[in-house]
Design an enzyme around this catalytic site. Structure first.
Site, short mmCIF file in Angstrom:
data_model
loop_
_atom_site.label_atom_id
_atom_site.label_comp_id
_atom_site.label_asym_id
_atom_site.label_seq_id
_atom_site.Cartn_x
_atom_site.Cartn_y
_atom_site.Cartn_z
N GLU A 115 0.81 -1.22 0.00
CA GLU A 115 0.00 0.00 0.00
C GLU A 115 0.84 1.27 0.00
O GLU A 115 0.53 2.23 -0.71
CB GLU A 115 -0.94 0.02 1.21
N HIS A 152 -9.60 -4.47 11.80
CA HIS A 152 -10.33 -4.34 10.53
C HIS A 152 -11.63 -3.56 10.67
O HIS A 152 -12.48 -3.62 9.80
CB HIS A 152 -10.65 -5.72 9.95
C1 LIG Z 1 -1.97 -4.09 4.93
C2 LIG Z 1 -2.98 -5.05 4.47
N1 LIG Z 1 -3.35 -5.03 3.17
C3 LIG Z 1 -4.29 -5.90 2.72
C4 LIG Z 1 -4.87 -6.80 3.56
C5 LIG Z 1 -5.92 -7.78 3.04
N2 LIG Z 1 -5.33 -9.12 2.94
C6 LIG Z 1 -5.45 -9.98 3.95
S1 LIG Z 1 -4.64 -11.38 3.66
C7 LIG Z 1 -4.09 -10.88 2.15
C8 LIG Z 1 -3.24 -11.80 1.33
C9 LIG Z 1 -1.95 -12.14 2.00
O1 LIG Z 1 -1.28 -13.15 1.32
P1 LIG Z 1 0.02 -13.86 1.89
O2 LIG Z 1 0.91 -12.88 2.53
O3 LIG Z 1 0.60 -14.67 0.78
O4 LIG Z 1 -0.50 -14.82 3.06
P2 LIG Z 1 -1.48 -16.07 2.99
O5 LIG Z 1 -2.85 -15.53 3.18
O6 LIG Z 1 -1.29 -16.75 1.70
O7 LIG Z 1 -1.12 -16.92 4.16
C10 LIG Z 1 -4.58 -9.60 1.89
C11 LIG Z 1 -4.34 -8.86 0.66
C12 LIG Z 1 -4.48 -6.76 4.91
N3 LIG Z 1 -5.04 -7.57 5.82
N4 LIG Z 1 -3.54 -5.89 5.34
#
Ligand SMILES: Cc1ncc(C[n+]2csc(CCOP(=O)(O)OP(=O)(O)O)c2C)c(N)n1
Ligand SMILES: [Mg+2]
Lengths: 334, 461
Positions: free
Chosen positions: B195, B264
């Site tokens: 972001e 959130h």
């Molecule tokens: C700063 C932030 N941006 C966006 C999100 C929304 N979000 C939650 S999980 C996620 C994906 C994360 O993927 P990864 O780091 O690969 O972890 P995984 O879920 O695969 O374990 C997103 C975009 C968030 N929680 N926090």
């Protein structure tokens, strides 16, 4: 320092002892059955909001768990149930937090994504992607400051690995020689975005190289390979040489959270993984080869089922938090 | 032992769904984790996996059935070797009514905790349409936002959308549905989870000649990028002596959703409304959403658009006129009244309207102002209303300290002190991080009754 050896599967060397295999198997099965139950309770409306299951990735926490010593700290994202169970937190307390009841680790105030245990040195449970990487670096800072000999395990997804604070943390940890084991859980997707579409880096295990952080790429579906790599990384950290990075090649079977239709990948990709790479089935096959008796698996299966059933019953019957809990725990001393 | 398979909740906001298709047939053996059916939720079609091994003994709800409440039995799972007649022994009647509300349909164990906390909103409450824009059609807020972006992207080649999951996934909350297909991947861009970086990049792009719309998956994640929103976007025009313009929109769902916990669930209205150099809008209805987002995209300044996830699926009448747009900086009187002024924005407009209905039953005629814009604030509409009603209560979901309500009350005191018959009052979310537990969450967010109580207090009850 700074060299990365690609290791897609475990190195030659002693495999797990029988005792280690048994512990790893129990832990993986516990996480699997716990998560299946959590999925069911979500479907029934007993768990709300976001709920991210760990199914498929069990070998990562189980293997690292084998290498951890008492006093080691850990921290992760919202996909945290597996880490907590392996850290020794109770299935009851975790499940009751998922249902938002007073018997949960945060008395129902945190939920699936936000849970902590001071006793088990588990620092959360973080809803903000990437935040745990800087925080985890701080856990290691304390160890360096107090010379307490602990290693901090910092888990984050391959999606999170793109956040800027990850690289600020790498620089700090290398600069200050912090005992920090960074673990990228590369399950190939961050929500609906595949790693190829989110990262220009083709080898995430090398992402710490500019700061001289040594690393390994590990078959995260093979608990013995995870254990071996974790031991090496933790020894490095404990000997005062600074941080170490592990990239776990793993896979999540379920959607990102309970509300993800998962249209970004083929069902066959998931089925193929389950069929050929499942960490629990693989270990079981190996244990059978080592002559471990069928009765062991039956016993563990029964025990784990009973633990999970008990946790679910506790989580359904534990009372909701008292309304007075609204106003507690905001500041110390009030 | 035979056990019922229940209609699952497959999203934080789902209360009912459609059984699109059975993937397994009666008599099929199923393994835990196998897909047994496809279910359409409020957002998407989801695969339903078997939670246990067994045999699909009997299908209770046929393919294509709509409006099935969460927790309704949809099939019976038998143990291997068990006879299908075992299904007869199960009592399925109590929970199988399609019309039961989700709370009623929940099994006894879940009764203390409805499948989806009721949203504090009454989108259907009659409100004055946009008289000057003519004919309307019922659309959801989600569609209104998408239509606004599509319309502006057709009008202006320089407008583009970037954010996490906005393109191929069609938006984490399906707001950008169809935009990738229409505008291609040059103008609808998926971003990695970065972001701070992509917001800075978008601000730089805006300063140098294009018009980005930055979607934050939720406004909670705008905190990662808040430096660029405030220090880079809001201040550059001033610091450059007026040489630079920054035509950019920062948008995403703001405030509490349903059971997603403290990190959130936060309202950023007062955060962004505090900043000179930004404009801030907070739509409630579909018309608000479409009209204000179009205006935000056209505006040559940085504009923050605070949406609301719970409102995304609500339907409202919205003008069909292709040129429909609303002015930034103008509030709307949703309900006229003479006894007290209720000032609200976003989802709290619905709460204020419900409160007004309750007050009417007690003979109190409330005027409800939908602020629409938080910066610049339409003080004229507020003050004119106070001069008529002599009482004012602000309603917001966010915290009280230094909130939007603090500002509204100050405006009333500074500009209409002599007209006030009672001290201005604020209704706010409780001054605590939002708890996860269902009961605590319900207790923490403003309800119509809180507004009624605040008004009655002003009348000396
Ligand atoms: C700063 C932030 N941006 C966006 C999100 C929304 N979000 C939650 S999980 C996620 C994906 C994360 O993927 P990864 O780091 O690969 O972890 P995984 O879920 O695969 O374990 C997103 C975009 C968030 N929680 N926090
Ligand atoms: Mg991932």
């Amino acid at each position: 320092m700074g060299s990365t050896t690609d290791v897609s599967s475990r190195q030659n060397g002693p495999a797990l002892t029988q005792e280690e295999m048994e512990r790893a198997y129990k832990n993986m099965l516990l996480v699997r059955r716990f998560e299946e139950k959590a999925g069911q309770l979500y479907g029934m409306g007993l768990i709300g909001g976001f709920c991210h299951l760990y199914i498929g990735q069990e070998a990562v926490v189980a293997g690292i768990g084998l290498a951890m010593k008492k006093g080691d700290r850990s921290i992760t994202s919202y996909r945290d149930h597996g880490q907590m169970l392996v850290a020794g937190m109770t299935a009851r307390g975790v499940m009751a937090e998922l249902t938002g009841r007073s018997g949960g680790y945060s008395h129902g105030k945190g939920g699936s994504m936000h849970m902590f245990s001071k006793e088990q040195e588990f620092y959360g449970g973080h809803g903000i992607v990437g935040a745990q990487v800087a925080l985890g670096t701080g856990l290691a800072f304390t160890s360096a400051y107090k010379h307490d000999g602990a290693v901090s395990i910092v888990y984050f997804g391959e999606g999170a690995s793109n956040q800027g604070q990850v690289y600020e943390s790498f620089n700090l940890a290398a600069l200050l020689k912090l005992p920090c084991l960074y673990v990228i859980e590369n399950n190939r997707y961050g929500m609906g975005t595949s790693v190829e579409r989110s990262s220009a880096s083709k080898d995430l295990s090398k992402n710490g190289a500019p700061w001289g952080i040594p690393s390994r790429k590990v078959d995260g579906m093979d608990v013995a390979a995870v254990y071996q790599a974790a031991q090496e990384g933790m020894e490095h950290c404990r000997s005062g040489k600074g941080p170490f990075l592990l990239e776990m090649e793993t896979y999540r079977y379920r959607g990102h959270s309970m509300s993800d239709p998962a249209k970004y990948r083929q069902r066959s990709e998931v089925d193929e993984m389950r069929r050929t790479r499942d960490p629990i089935e693989s270990l079981k096959a190996e244990m059978i080869k080592h002559g471990i008796d069928e009765s062991f698996f039956k016993t563990v299966d029964t025990e784990v089922k009973a633990t999970v059933k008990d946790a679910a019953e506790f989580a359904e019957t534990s009372p909701e938090p008292d309304p007075s809990e609204l106003w507690t725990d905001i500041l110390v001393g009030e | 032992m035979a056990s019922p398979i229940l209609m699952p909740a497959l999203s934080p906001t789902m209360t009912e769904g459609t059984l699109a298709r059975w993937v397994k047939k009666e008599g099929d053996t199923v393994r835990s984790g196998e897909v047994i059916a496809e279910i359409e939720t409020d957002k998407a079609t989801m695969e339903m996996e078997a939670a246990e091994d067994g045999v699909l003994g009997r299908i209770l709800i046929a393919d294509g059935t709509a409006d099935i409440a969460v927790n309704t039995p949809i099939a019976v799972l038998l143990e291997e070797g068990e006879d299908a007649s075992a299904a007869d022994a199960l009592d399925l009647s109590a929970k199988s009514s399609n019309t039961a509300s989700p709370a009623e349909a929940a099994p006894a164990a879940a009764s203390a905790q409805p499948a989806s906390p009721q949203a504090p909103v009454a989108a259907s409450t009659a409100h004055i349409a946009e008289p000057e824009w003519g004919e309307t059609a019922e659309i959801t807020v989600r569609e209104a936002l998408r239509d606004a972006m599509a319309a502006e992207m057709r009008r202006d080649e320089d407008v583009f959308l970037l954010g996490e999951e906005v393109a191929q996934y069609q938006g984490a909350y399906k707001v950008s549905q169809g935009l990738l297909d229409e505008f291609g991947d040059k103008r609808v861009l998926d971003m990695p989870i970065t972001e701070h970086g992509f917001t800075g990049m978008a601000v730089g792009a805006a300063l140098s000649g294009v018009k980005p719309i930055v979607e934050f998956m939720t406004m909670n994640f705008s905190l990662q990028a808040v430096d660029h929103i405030i220090n880079s976007a809001a201040k550059t025009r001033y610091m450059s002596g007026g040489q630079m313009t920054c035509p950019i929109v920062f948008r995403g769902p703001n405030g509490a959703a349903a059971r997603v916990g403290a990190q959130h669930s936060q309202c950023f209205a007062s955060w962004y409304a505090h900043i000179p150099g930004l404009k801030v809008v907070a739509p409630w209805s579909a018309a608000d959403a479409k009209g204000l987002l179009r205006a935000a995209i056209r505006d040559p300044n940085p504009v923050v658009v605070l949406e609301n996830e719970i409102l995304y699926g609500k339907k409202f009448p919205c003008p069909v006129d292709e040129d429909f747009v609303l002015p930034i900086g103008k509030a709307k009187i949703e309900r006229e009244g003479k006894d007290v002024t209720l000032v609200a924005f976003s989802i709290m407009v619905g709460v204020a309207l419900e409160a007004a209905e309750k007050l009417a039953e007690q003979g109190i005629d409330a005027e409800v102002i939908n602020l629409r814009t938080l910066r610049p604030l339409d003080t004229e509409t507020i003050i004119n209303s106070v001069k008529k009603t002599n009482r004012i209560v602000s309603v917001e979901e966010g915290w009280p300290a230094a909130g939007i309500g603090s500002e509204i009350c100050t405006v009333a005191v500074e500009q209409a002190f002599d007209w006030l018959d009672a001290p201005p009052a604020r209704v706010c979310g409780l001054d605590i991080p939002l708890p996860y537990a269902a009961n605590l969450e319900q207790l923490a967010l403003p309800k119509p009754q809180w507004v009624v109580d605040a008004v009655l207090k002003q009348f000396g009850d």
